[in-house]
Design a protein around this motif. Sequence first.
Motif, PDB file in Angstrom:
ATOM      1  N   LEU A 105      -8.040   2.179   0.965  1.00  0.00           N
ATOM      2  CA  LEU A 105      -7.422   0.880   1.273  1.00  0.00           C
ATOM      3  C   LEU A 105      -7.362   0.632   2.783  1.00  0.00           C
ATOM      4  CD1 LEU A 105      -4.440   0.826  -1.279  1.00  0.00           C
ATOM      5  CD2 LEU A 105      -6.530  -0.536  -1.356  1.00  0.00           C
TER       6      LEU A 105
ATOM      7  N   TYR B  67      -6.789   4.365  -3.408  1.00  0.00           N
ATOM      8  CA  TYR B  67      -5.703   4.248  -2.434  1.00  0.00           C
ATOM      9  C   TYR B  67      -6.159   4.737  -1.062  1.00  0.00           C
ATOM     10  CZ  TYR B  67      -1.883   6.207   0.304  1.00  0.00           C
ATOM     11  OH  TYR B  67      -1.061   6.556   1.340  1.00  0.00           O
TER      12      TYR B  67
ATOM     13  N   LYS C 243       0.808  -1.224   0.000  1.00  0.00           N
ATOM     14  CA  LYS C 243       0.000   0.000   0.000  1.00  0.00           C
ATOM     15  C   LYS C 243       0.844   1.278   0.000  1.00  0.00           C
ATOM     16  CE  LYS C 243      -3.705  -2.321   2.561  1.00  0.00           C
ATOM     17  NZ  LYS C 243      -4.563  -2.295   3.767  1.00  0.00           N
TER      18      LYS C 243
END
Length: 202
Positions: A202, A199, A135
């Motif tokens: 996440l 993103y 990530k």
Amino acid sequence: REKYVQKEINKVEMDENLAEIFGVLNGDGHLSNINYEICIVGDLKEKKYYFHLKKLFEQKFGIPFTLRKEKSSFKLRCYSKNLSDLLYKKYGFIKGSKINRLKIPKKVLTSKKLSKAYIRGLFDTDGGFLVRRKKDPMIHITSATPSYLKEVKDLLENLGFFIAKGSQKIFIYRKKDVNKFFKEIKPANSKHLKKFEIYSNL
């Protein structure tokens, strides 16, 4: 088409819209050295963004730009002697090949607001965002001109970002800087915004 080429443009004043346009031109833009063409070429997946650019250019300069879908790209362009001369003579834009000739227009460096708008235009056309392993986010901006890439690096560092530099790309890796970039630079290209939204969730 001399009459069309000579069409009068608006009185152009330096502001954030013009700075963003400068970033776009130094990204995917091109000034012809033979026929006063100003064009920007982008991916077919960027339809929404190119409608944004069409509106931005037309409102700033007061002349029509055509947006056409070609085999593998969108092309936004106009033919204007007055606009071509303005960009070339007043602001120092390059006609013809940009390789090893690119520079950031000096007017952009006079304020942080203008600098941020310039980076927005450049990133939206010549930049990218992706999430690597674990990530980890990464922003990059690409240029084949080393001296120009250093100018962009210096500009971003002056805006408070930590920058890593490769041979043809600069990178922002730190999560806090990535978040700061999207908050302060405010990219307009939905392809970047969608990836950042994914993103962020996440």
